[in-house]
Design a protein around this motif. Structure first.
Motif, PDB file in Angstrom:
ATOM      1  N   TYR A   1       0.846  -1.203   0.000  1.00 19.04           N
ATOM      2  CA  TYR A   1       0.000   0.000   0.000  1.00 19.04           C
ATOM      3  C   TYR A   1       0.881   1.253   0.000  1.00 19.04           C
ATOM      4  O   TYR A   1       1.805   1.382   0.796  1.00 19.04           O
ATOM      5  CB  TYR A   1      -0.909   0.006   1.226  1.00 19.04           C
ATOM      6  CG  TYR A   1      -1.831   1.205   1.279  1.00 19.04           C
ATOM      7  CD1 TYR A   1      -3.023   1.229   0.566  1.00 19.04           C
ATOM      8  CD2 TYR A   1      -1.509   2.327   2.058  1.00 19.04           C
ATOM      9  CE1 TYR A   1      -3.876   2.323   0.611  1.00 19.04           C
ATOM     10  CE2 TYR A   1      -2.361   3.427   2.114  1.00 19.04           C
ATOM     11  CZ  TYR A   1      -3.534   3.419   1.390  1.00 19.04           C
ATOM     12  OH  TYR A   1      -4.377   4.505   1.437  1.00 19.04           O
TER      13      TYR A   1
ATOM     14  N   LYS B   1      -7.841   3.761  -1.869  1.00 20.65           N
ATOM     15  CA  LYS B   1      -8.768   3.282  -0.847  1.00 20.65           C
ATOM     16  C   LYS B   1      -8.734   1.755  -0.788  1.00 20.65           C
ATOM     17  O   LYS B   1      -8.358   1.105  -1.772  1.00 20.65           O
ATOM     18  CB  LYS B   1     -10.193   3.748  -1.160  1.00 20.65           C
ATOM     19  CG  LYS B   1     -10.359   5.265  -1.060  1.00 20.65           C
ATOM     20  CD  LYS B   1     -11.794   5.656  -1.387  1.00 20.65           C
ATOM     21  CE  LYS B   1     -11.956   7.172  -1.430  1.00 20.65           C
ATOM     22  NZ  LYS B   1     -11.940   7.803  -0.124  1.00 20.65           N
ATOM     23  N   CYS B   2      -9.121   1.200   0.347  1.00 17.99           N
ATOM     24  CA  CYS B   2      -9.174  -0.264   0.465  1.00 17.99           C
ATOM     25  C   CYS B   2     -10.171  -0.663   1.552  1.00 17.99           C
ATOM     26  O   CYS B   2     -10.543   0.152   2.402  1.00 17.99           O
ATOM     27  CB  CYS B   2      -7.789  -0.828   0.773  1.00 17.99           C
ATOM     28  SG  CYS B   2      -7.131  -0.333   2.368  1.00 17.99           S
ATOM     29  N   PRO B   3     -10.594  -1.933   1.531  1.00 13.35           N
ATOM     30  CA  PRO B   3     -11.468  -2.420   2.598  1.00 13.35           C
ATOM     31  C   PRO B   3     -10.674  -2.655   3.880  1.00 13.35           C
ATOM     32  O   PRO B   3      -9.443  -2.806   3.837  1.00 13.35           O
ATOM     33  CB  PRO B   3     -12.013  -3.731   2.037  1.00 13.35           C
ATOM     34  CG  PRO B   3     -11.014  -4.184   1.030  1.00 13.35           C
ATOM     35  CD  PRO B   3     -10.324  -2.962   0.509  1.00 13.35           C
TER      36      PRO B   3
ATOM     37  N   TYR C   1      -6.521  -6.287   2.208  1.00 16.21           N
ATOM     38  CA  TYR C   1      -7.323  -5.673   3.266  1.00 16.21           C
ATOM     39  C   TYR C   1      -6.421  -4.997   4.292  1.00 16.21           C
ATOM     40  O   TYR C   1      -5.420  -5.583   4.724  1.00 16.21           O
ATOM     41  CB  TYR C   1      -8.159  -6.726   4.012  1.00 16.21           C
ATOM     42  CG  TYR C   1      -9.228  -7.350   3.162  1.00 16.21           C
ATOM     43  CD1 TYR C   1     -10.518  -6.832   3.141  1.00 16.21           C
ATOM     44  CD2 TYR C   1      -8.960  -8.477   2.374  1.00 16.21           C
ATOM     45  CE1 TYR C   1     -11.508  -7.414   2.359  1.00 16.21           C
ATOM     46  CE2 TYR C   1      -9.943  -9.053   1.579  1.00 16.21           C
ATOM     47  CZ  TYR C   1     -11.214  -8.513   1.584  1.00 16.21           C
ATOM     48  OH  TYR C   1     -12.191  -9.076   0.805  1.00 16.21           O
TER      49      TYR C   1
ATOM     50  N   ARG D   1     -14.872   3.643  10.354  1.00 23.16           N
ATOM     51  CA  ARG D   1     -15.710   4.307   9.339  1.00 23.16           C
ATOM     52  C   ARG D   1     -15.245   5.733   9.081  1.00 23.16           C
ATOM     53  O   ARG D   1     -15.483   6.280   8.006  1.00 23.16           O
ATOM     54  CB  ARG D   1     -17.176   4.319   9.780  1.00 23.16           C
ATOM     55  CG  ARG D   1     -17.810   2.942   9.778  1.00 23.16           C
ATOM     56  CD  ARG D   1     -19.271   3.041  10.139  1.00 23.16           C
ATOM     57  NE  ARG D   1     -20.057   3.648   9.068  1.00 23.16           N
ATOM     58  CZ  ARG D   1     -21.172   4.331   9.249  1.00 23.16           C
ATOM     59  NH1 ARG D   1     -21.635   4.539  10.464  1.00 23.16           N
ATOM     60  NH2 ARG D   1     -21.819   4.832   8.214  1.00 23.16           N
TER      61      ARG D   1
ATOM     62  N   ASP E   1     -10.553   7.941   6.032  1.00 24.72           N
ATOM     63  CA  ASP E   1     -11.017   8.291   4.676  1.00 24.72           C
ATOM     64  C   ASP E   1     -10.581   7.289   3.597  1.00 24.72           C
ATOM     65  O   ASP E   1     -11.126   7.298   2.508  1.00 24.72           O
ATOM     66  CB  ASP E   1     -10.664   9.738   4.295  1.00 24.72           C
ATOM     67  CG  ASP E   1      -9.191  10.024   4.471  1.00 24.72           C
ATOM     68  OD1 ASP E   1      -8.433   9.042   4.631  1.00 24.72           O
ATOM     69  OD2 ASP E   1      -8.804  11.209   4.441  1.00 24.72           O
ATOM     70  N   PHE E   2      -9.628   6.404   3.912  1.00 28.35           N
ATOM     71  CA  PHE E   2      -9.221   5.417   2.899  1.00 28.35           C
ATOM     72  C   PHE E   2     -10.104   4.172   2.900  1.00 28.35           C
ATOM     73  O   PHE E   2      -9.975   3.312   2.025  1.00 28.35           O
ATOM     74  CB  PHE E   2      -7.753   5.012   3.096  1.00 28.35           C
ATOM     75  CG  PHE E   2      -7.511   4.195   4.340  1.00 28.35           C
ATOM     76  CD1 PHE E   2      -7.699   2.823   4.339  1.00 28.35           C
ATOM     77  CD2 PHE E   2      -7.093   4.801   5.521  1.00 28.35           C
ATOM     78  CE1 PHE E   2      -7.480   2.058   5.474  1.00 28.35           C
ATOM     79  CE2 PHE E   2      -6.875   4.046   6.661  1.00 28.35           C
ATOM     80  CZ  PHE E   2      -7.072   2.680   6.634  1.00 28.35           C
ATOM     81  N   VAL E   3     -10.974   4.051   3.881  1.00 30.82           N
ATOM     82  CA  VAL E   3     -11.715   2.784   4.053  1.00 30.82           C
ATOM     83  C   VAL E   3     -12.922   2.717   3.127  1.00 30.82           C
ATOM     84  O   VAL E   3     -13.728   3.641   3.077  1.00 30.82           O
ATOM     85  CB  VAL E   3     -12.167   2.609   5.517  1.00 30.82           C
ATOM     86  CG1 VAL E   3     -13.098   1.403   5.654  1.00 30.82           C
ATOM     87  CG2 VAL E   3     -10.961   2.440   6.428  1.00 30.82           C
ATOM     88  N   THR E   4     -13.035   1.596   2.413  1.00 29.53           N
ATOM     89  CA  THR E   4     -14.228   1.326   1.612  1.00 29.53           C
ATOM     90  C   THR E   4     -15.156   0.430   2.436  1.00 29.53           C
ATOM     91  O   THR E   4     -15.853   0.923   3.312  1.00 29.53           O
ATOM     92  CB  THR E   4     -13.844   0.683   0.262  1.00 29.53           C
ATOM     93  OG1 THR E   4     -13.088  -0.509   0.513  1.00 29.53           O
ATOM     94  CG2 THR E   4     -13.031   1.651  -0.582  1.00 29.53           C
ATOM     95  N   ASP E   5     -15.134  -0.871   2.191  1.00 27.54           N
ATOM     96  CA  ASP E   5     -16.009  -1.777   2.934  1.00 27.54           C
ATOM     97  C   ASP E   5     -15.392  -2.156   4.272  1.00 27.54           C
ATOM     98  O   ASP E   5     -14.180  -2.249   4.418  1.00 27.54           O
ATOM     99  CB  ASP E   5     -16.255  -3.041   2.111  1.00 27.54           C
ATOM    100  CG  ASP E   5     -17.081  -2.751   0.868  1.00 27.54           C
ATOM    101  OD1 ASP E   5     -17.976  -1.888   0.942  1.00 27.54           O
ATOM    102  OD2 ASP E   5     -16.816  -3.374  -0.174  1.00 27.54           O
TER     103      ASP E   5
ATOM    104  N   LYS F   1     -19.998  -5.456   6.088  1.00 28.21           N
ATOM    105  CA  LYS F   1     -20.250  -6.206   4.852  1.00 28.21           C
ATOM    106  C   LYS F   1     -20.278  -7.714   5.063  1.00 28.21           C
ATOM    107  O   LYS F   1     -21.025  -8.430   4.392  1.00 28.21           O
ATOM    108  CB  LYS F   1     -19.197  -5.844   3.808  1.00 28.21           C
ATOM    109  CG  LYS F   1     -19.583  -6.336   2.438  1.00 28.21           C
ATOM    110  CD  LYS F   1     -18.862  -5.622   1.329  1.00 28.21           C
ATOM    111  CE  LYS F   1     -19.340  -6.151  -0.011  1.00 28.21           C
ATOM    112  NZ  LYS F   1     -18.271  -6.124  -1.007  1.00 28.21           N
TER     113      LYS F   1
END
Ligand code: FER
Length: 249
Positions: A20, A27-29, A58, A95, A98-102, A127
Motif C-alpha cells: 500500500y 482506498k481499500c477495505p 485488506y 468508518r 477516509d481510505f476505508v471502503t467496505d 459487509k
C-alpha cells in the motif's frame, strides 16, 4: 495508537495491505480483528489471520479490548456490555478513516461472539463477519450457572469467579452475559458469515460453531480436523480458509 471509549484507552493497531502506498490516496477495505477472553492482539492466531488479510488487499485494525492486552480497564471488571461498547467505538473510528471502503469484522472466541453481536448492531455498515471458534455459548452458560468449567447458582451469582490460573472475574460479567440472547443477534444479521472451528476445541465445543452456522441465513462453516481452540496444529488451514473466502469479495 489509542482510541478512547467511555474514558478507557484502547490499544489499537492499523496494518495496511501489502504494497500500500499511502501517498497514492488509494482506498481499500478494512477488517477489524478482535481477540478472545484473556487474549490480546499479538497472539499467534490473531496476527496470522490479520497478516493474511493484509496479503490479499485488506487493511486490518486489531484492538485490545477492555481489560486485555495493553488497553486500560481491569480484566476482573470486563463485561460483554463493555466489549460491545468498545466494538461500536472501534467500528465508528474505522468508518471515519477516509481510505476505508467496505468494513468487515473478524474475532476469535469471545471476540467471535463479539463480532456476532456487533455485526448485528451495525448490520447496515458491516459487509461480512468472520467468527473464529465463536464462544456463542457464554450467555446460555451464564444462565445455567456453567462458566470457566465451574458451576454456580445462576440466580445468586457469586461476587467473583476464580479461574484455574488464579485470575478473578467479577460477578457482573455473569449478570451481563445472562441478559444476552445470541439468537436474536444471529437473526438480525443477513450478510455473509464465515465460521471456522477446530473439531477438537477444548474451550468452545465445535457444536457451538456448527449450530451458529446453521442458524445464520448466509453462513459458510469450515471445520479444522484435529485442531484445538487456538489452532495449534493447523493454523495454515485457518488462514487458507480466510484467504479463499475473502479473496475478491
Ligand atoms: C467459558 C468458555 C470459554 C468462558 C469463556 C470462554 C467466561 C471464552 C474463551 C475465549 O474467548 O477464548 O466458560 O466463560
Amino acid at each position: 495508537m489509542y482510541l478512547t471509549d467511555d474514558k478507557i484507552k484502547l490499544n489499537i493497531k492499523l496494518d495496511m495491505p501489502a504494497g500500500y502506498d499511502s501517498a497514492s490516496g488509494a482506498k481499500c477495505p478494512l477488517v477489524i480483528v478482535i481477540h478472545g477472553f484473556t487474549g490480546h492482539m499479538e497472539e499467534r492466531h490473531i496476527t496470522a489471520v490479520s497478516g493474511t488479510l493484509n496479503e490479499i488487499g485488506y487493511a486490518t485494525l486489531r484492538v485490545d479490548m477492555y481489560g486485555h492486552g495493553s488497553s486500560e480497564g481491569e480484566f476482573h471488571d470486563h463485561t460483554l456490555f463493555k466489549w460491545m461498547s468498545n466494538a461500536m467505538t472501534v467500528i465508528d473510528y474505522a468508518r471515519s478513516l477516509d481510505f476505508v471502503t467496505d468494513l468487515y469484522l473478524c474475532g476469535h472466541s469471545q471476540g467471535g461472539l463479539m463480532v456476532m453481536l456487533a455485526g448485528a448492531m451495525k448490520a447496515d455498515v458491516i459487509k461480512a463477519i468472520i467468527p473464529l471458534s465463536p464462544a456463542a455459548m457464554i450467555p446460555e452458560g451464564a444462565r445455567k450457572g456453567e462458566l470457566l468449567g465451574q458451576t454456580f447458582d445462576p440466580e445468586h451469582v457469586p461476587d467473583e469467579l476464580i479461574r484455574e490460573d488464579g485470575r478473578t472475574l467479577g460477578g457482573n460479567y455473569v449478570r451481563v452475559a445472562q441478559t444476552i440472547r445470541v439468537e436474536d443477534f444471529i437473526d438480525r444479521y443477513d450478510g455473509p458469515v464465515l465460521i471456522i472451528h477446530g473439531d477438537q476445541d477444548e474451550a468452545v465445543p465445535v457444536e457451538v460453531g456448527i449450530e451458529a452456522a446453521k442458524r445464520y441465513k448466509n453462513a459458510k462453516l469450515v471445520l479444522i480436523p484435529g485442531d484445538n481452540h487456538c489452532y495449534d496444529y493447523h493454523l495454515d488451514m485457518v488462514t487458507d480458509a480466510v484467504r479463499e473466502w475473502m479473496s475478491g469479495r
